[in-house]
Design a protein around this motif. Structure first.
Motif, PDB file in Angstrom:
ATOM      1  N   TYR A 170       0.810  -0.951   0.052  1.00 12.86           N
ATOM      2  CA  TYR A 170      -0.078   0.067   0.051  1.00 12.86           C
ATOM      3  C   TYR A 170       1.004   1.288  -0.103  1.00 12.86           C
ATOM      4  O   TYR A 170       2.165   1.128  -0.051  1.00 12.86           O
ATOM      5  N   ARG A 171       0.217   2.382  -0.008  1.00 10.60           N
ATOM      6  CA  ARG A 171       0.895   3.768   0.007  1.00 10.60           C
ATOM      7  C   ARG A 171       0.479   4.394   1.251  1.00 10.60           C
ATOM      8  O   ARG A 171      -0.843   4.285   1.548  1.00 10.60           O
ATOM      9  N   GLU A 172       1.344   5.258   2.001  1.00  9.25           N
ATOM     10  CA  GLU A 172       0.911   5.692   3.195  1.00  9.25           C
ATOM     11  C   GLU A 172       1.228   7.070   3.376  1.00  9.25           C
ATOM     12  O   GLU A 172       2.307   7.265   3.245  1.00  9.25           O
ATOM     13  N   ILE A 173       0.482   7.967   4.039  1.00 11.64           N
ATOM     14  CA  ILE A 173       0.745   9.258   4.555  1.00 11.64           C
ATOM     15  C   ILE A 173       0.767   9.211   5.902  1.00 11.64           C
ATOM     16  O   ILE A 173      -0.287   8.599   6.737  1.00 11.64           O
ATOM     17  N   ARG A 174       1.808   9.425   6.618  1.00 18.27           N
ATOM     18  CA  ARG A 174       2.219   9.020   8.032  1.00 18.27           C
ATOM     19  C   ARG A 174       2.598  10.368   8.599  1.00 18.27           C
ATOM     20  O   ARG A 174       3.416  10.924   8.207  1.00 18.27           O
ATOM     21  N   TRP A 175       1.868  10.524   9.765  1.00 20.20           N
ATOM     22  CA  TRP A 175       2.373  11.765  10.723  1.00 20.20           C
ATOM     23  C   TRP A 175       2.691  11.122  12.123  1.00 20.20           C
ATOM     24  O   TRP A 175       2.265  10.377  12.606  1.00 20.20           O
ATOM     25  N   SER A 176       3.709  11.634  12.566  1.00 22.56           N
ATOM     26  CA  SER A 176       4.133  11.391  13.874  1.00 22.56           C
ATOM     27  C   SER A 176       4.617  12.828  14.612  1.00 22.56           C
ATOM     28  O   SER A 176       5.275  13.619  14.368  1.00 22.56           O
ATOM     29  N   GLU A 177       4.093  12.906  15.973  1.00 26.17           N
ATOM     30  CA  GLU A 177       4.381  14.038  16.671  1.00 26.17           C
ATOM     31  C   GLU A 177       5.707  14.360  17.047  1.00 26.17           C
ATOM     32  O   GLU A 177       6.379  13.213  17.563  1.00 26.17           O
ATOM     33  N   LYS A 178       6.251  15.398  16.870  1.00 24.26           N
ATOM     34  CA  LYS A 178       7.529  15.649  17.520  1.00 24.26           C
ATOM     35  C   LYS A 178       7.624  16.080  19.111  1.00 24.26           C
ATOM     36  O   LYS A 178       6.560  16.310  19.612  1.00 24.26           O
ATOM     37  N   ALA A 179       8.786  16.043  19.800  1.00 20.38           N
ATOM     38  CA  ALA A 179       8.838  16.114  20.907  1.00 20.38           C
ATOM     39  C   ALA A 179       8.309  17.204  21.615  1.00 20.38           C
ATOM     40  O   ALA A 179       7.648  17.218  22.941  1.00 20.38           O
ATOM     41  N   THR A 180       8.265  18.538  20.883  1.00 20.81           N
ATOM     42  CA  THR A 180       7.763  19.822  21.390  1.00 20.81           C
ATOM     43  C   THR A 180       6.089  19.798  21.270  1.00 20.81           C
ATOM     44  O   THR A 180       5.525  20.514  22.113  1.00 20.81           O
ATOM     45  N   GLY A 181       5.637  19.001  20.615  1.00 17.29           N
ATOM     46  CA  GLY A 181       4.140  19.198  20.651  1.00 17.29           C
ATOM     47  C   GLY A 181       3.365  19.703  19.785  1.00 17.29           C
ATOM     48  O   GLY A 181       2.174  19.731  19.895  1.00 17.29           O
ATOM     49  N   GLU A 193       5.407  -5.386  -0.095  1.00 21.69           N
ATOM     50  CA  GLU A 193       5.728  -6.657   0.296  1.00 21.69           C
ATOM     51  C   GLU A 193       6.459  -6.541   1.823  1.00 21.69           C
ATOM     52  O   GLU A 193       7.366  -7.341   2.139  1.00 21.69           O
ATOM     53  N   GLY A 194       5.917  -5.663   2.636  1.00 23.09           N
ATOM     54  CA  GLY A 194       6.284  -5.288   3.858  1.00 23.09           C
ATOM     55  C   GLY A 194       7.619  -4.454   4.020  1.00 23.09           C
ATOM     56  O   GLY A 194       8.039  -3.957   5.102  1.00 23.09           O
ATOM     57  N   SER A 195       8.311  -3.921   2.856  1.00 23.72           N
ATOM     58  CA  SER A 195       9.340  -3.309   2.895  1.00 23.72           C
ATOM     59  C   SER A 195       9.049  -1.916   2.453  1.00 23.72           C
ATOM     60  O   SER A 195       7.996  -1.605   1.623  1.00 23.72           O
ATOM     61  N   SER A 196       9.151  -0.763   3.295  1.00 17.39           N
ATOM     62  CA  SER A 196       8.870   0.531   2.861  1.00 17.39           C
ATOM     63  C   SER A 196       9.945   1.518   2.354  1.00 17.39           C
ATOM     64  O   SER A 196      11.302   1.376   2.755  1.00 17.39           O
ATOM     65  N   GLU A 197       9.362   2.612   1.694  1.00  9.93           N
ATOM     66  CA  GLU A 197      10.445   3.420   1.162  1.00  9.93           C
ATOM     67  C   GLU A 197       9.898   4.836   1.307  1.00  9.93           C
ATOM     68  O   GLU A 197       8.688   5.295   0.968  1.00  9.93           O
ATOM     69  N   ILE A 198      10.393   5.764   1.761  1.00  7.53           N
ATOM     70  CA  ILE A 198      10.082   7.181   2.318  1.00  7.53           C
ATOM     71  C   ILE A 198      10.057   7.995   0.767  1.00  7.53           C
ATOM     72  O   ILE A 198      11.229   8.180   0.187  1.00  7.53           O
ATOM     73  N   ARG A 199       9.205   8.352   0.020  1.00  8.70           N
ATOM     74  CA  ARG A 199       9.143   9.170  -0.885  1.00  8.70           C
ATOM     75  C   ARG A 199       9.410  10.697  -0.715  1.00  8.70           C
ATOM     76  O   ARG A 199       9.616  11.352  -1.731  1.00  8.70           O
ATOM     77  N   ALA A 200       8.747  11.106   0.486  1.00  9.64           N
ATOM     78  CA  ALA A 200       8.928  12.527   0.717  1.00  9.64           C
ATOM     79  C   ALA A 200       8.721  12.716   2.131  1.00  9.64           C
ATOM     80  O   ALA A 200       7.956  11.985   2.935  1.00  9.64           O
ATOM     81  N   ALA A 201       9.182  13.827   2.898  1.00 12.82           N
ATOM     82  CA  ALA A 201       9.032  14.080   4.300  1.00 12.82           C
ATOM     83  C   ALA A 201       9.079  15.731   4.541  1.00 12.82           C
ATOM     84  O   ALA A 201       9.941  16.500   3.931  1.00 12.82           O
ATOM     85  N   TRP A 202       8.295  16.102   5.408  1.00 12.72           N
ATOM     86  CA  TRP A 202       8.422  17.393   5.807  1.00 12.72           C
ATOM     87  C   TRP A 202       7.724  17.826   7.182  1.00 12.72           C
ATOM     88  O   TRP A 202       6.949  17.001   7.556  1.00 12.72           O
ATOM     89  N   ASP A 203       7.974  18.661   7.774  1.00  5.50           N
ATOM     90  CA  ASP A 203       7.359  19.009   9.229  1.00  5.50           C
ATOM     91  C   ASP A 203       6.086  20.121   8.977  1.00  5.50           C
ATOM     92  O   ASP A 203       6.118  20.810   8.037  1.00  5.50           O
TER      93      ASP A 203
END
Length: 271
Positions: A170-181, A193-203
């Motif tokens: 599948y493709r996923e948009i994932r968000w994870s909170e930073k320590a500052t909140g 097949e269980g292996s993931s590759e990041i295509r883009a990232a930003w804050d």
């Protein structure tokens, strides 16, 4: 729209007025506007009743105008609804259509609301995934409302998946909170097949404990991501995805989801 080449109409009634037949034109199997009728109504609230006249007829838009010279445009037929779930009502919306792969997923009544207004609760101690499978959606838009109810700490995230083939592809948009909140790291990933590759990232600015809107606009091999109606980024994918959608949680986390909507634009492209 209709796929019945005999009749093509619906009954229309305003308030307690007489029923009127709307449609019965020679256009079939495509979305199009049907000419209506003139009525005299006072300023205020009114009720529009639509009922069956012909089989296999669908109505998507209704256009009101205060002048006979005004007419709707084809651009106003901008979207085709594919799926909508707000988990409301005694039957919990379309919740029975979802497949829980992992974790604990349930429907809960919103606080200080009536019994018809629900939300989806996801709980995870390791990883949770809830999927809407067996769909062949290609280019489409998908939107979800999300609120994290507890601080999961490092290594926790939530996600919206599209192009969902199975729980390993599948493709996923994932968000994870930073320590500052006060922000999250957004990532677009391809899982094969269980292996993931990041295509883009930003804050992205993100206030903890509030509801947020995440919108994915999937156009061929690109996805445009909009957060809370404002911040917009894009990522290019290896291939054009086709499939269903899913919601994910990772780590020791509880979160709320609501207003899951999938729709398809008739025409036009994102830029």
């Amino acid at each position: 729209e209709t796929d019945d080449e005999c009749t093509n109409a619906v009954y229309v009634q305003i308030d307690d007025g007489d029923k009127t037949i709307l449609g019965n034109d020679p256009v079939f199997d495509t979305w199009h506007w049907c000419r209506g009728f003139a009525i005299d109504i006072r300023r205020g609230f009114h009720t529009l009743h639509l009922s069956n006249h012909s089989d296999n007829v669908a109505v998507r838009n209704v256009f009101f105008a205060d002048s006979p010279d005004l007419a709707p445009s084809l651009e106003q037929l901008a979207t085709i609804e594919l799926f909508n779930d707000n988990f409301n009502g005694c039957d919990h919306g379309n919740f029975p259509l979802w497949t829980p792969y992992q974790g604990d997923w349930s429907i809960r009544q919103r606080q200080n609301q009536d019994k018809a207004d629900n939300l989806l609760v996801g709980k995870s101690t390791d990883q949770s995934l809830l999927a809407l499978e067996d769909r062949k959606w290609g280019e489409h838009l998908v939107n979800v409302s999300f609120r994290q109810t507890q601080d999961g700490g490092a290594g926790t995230w939530a996600g919206l998946c599209f192009g969902f083939e199975n729980n390993r592809s599948y493709r996923e948009i994932r968000w994870s909170e930073k320590a500052t909140g006060d922000s999250v790291t957004m990532e677009v990933l391809e899982v094969d097949e269980g292996s993931s590759e990041i295509r883009a990232a930003w804050d992205v600015p993100w206030e903890r404990g509030l509801w947020h809107e995440v919108l994915a606009d999937v156009r061929h091999d690109r996805v445009f991501v909009t957060i809370d109606g404002g911040i917009r980024r894009q990522a290019r994918l290896k291939t054009a995805p086709t499939g269903g959608i899913a919601l994910t949680l990772k780590g020791d986390i509880e979160a709320h989801f609501d207003n899951v909507r999938v729709w398809k634009p008739n025409s036009g492209t994102s830029t």
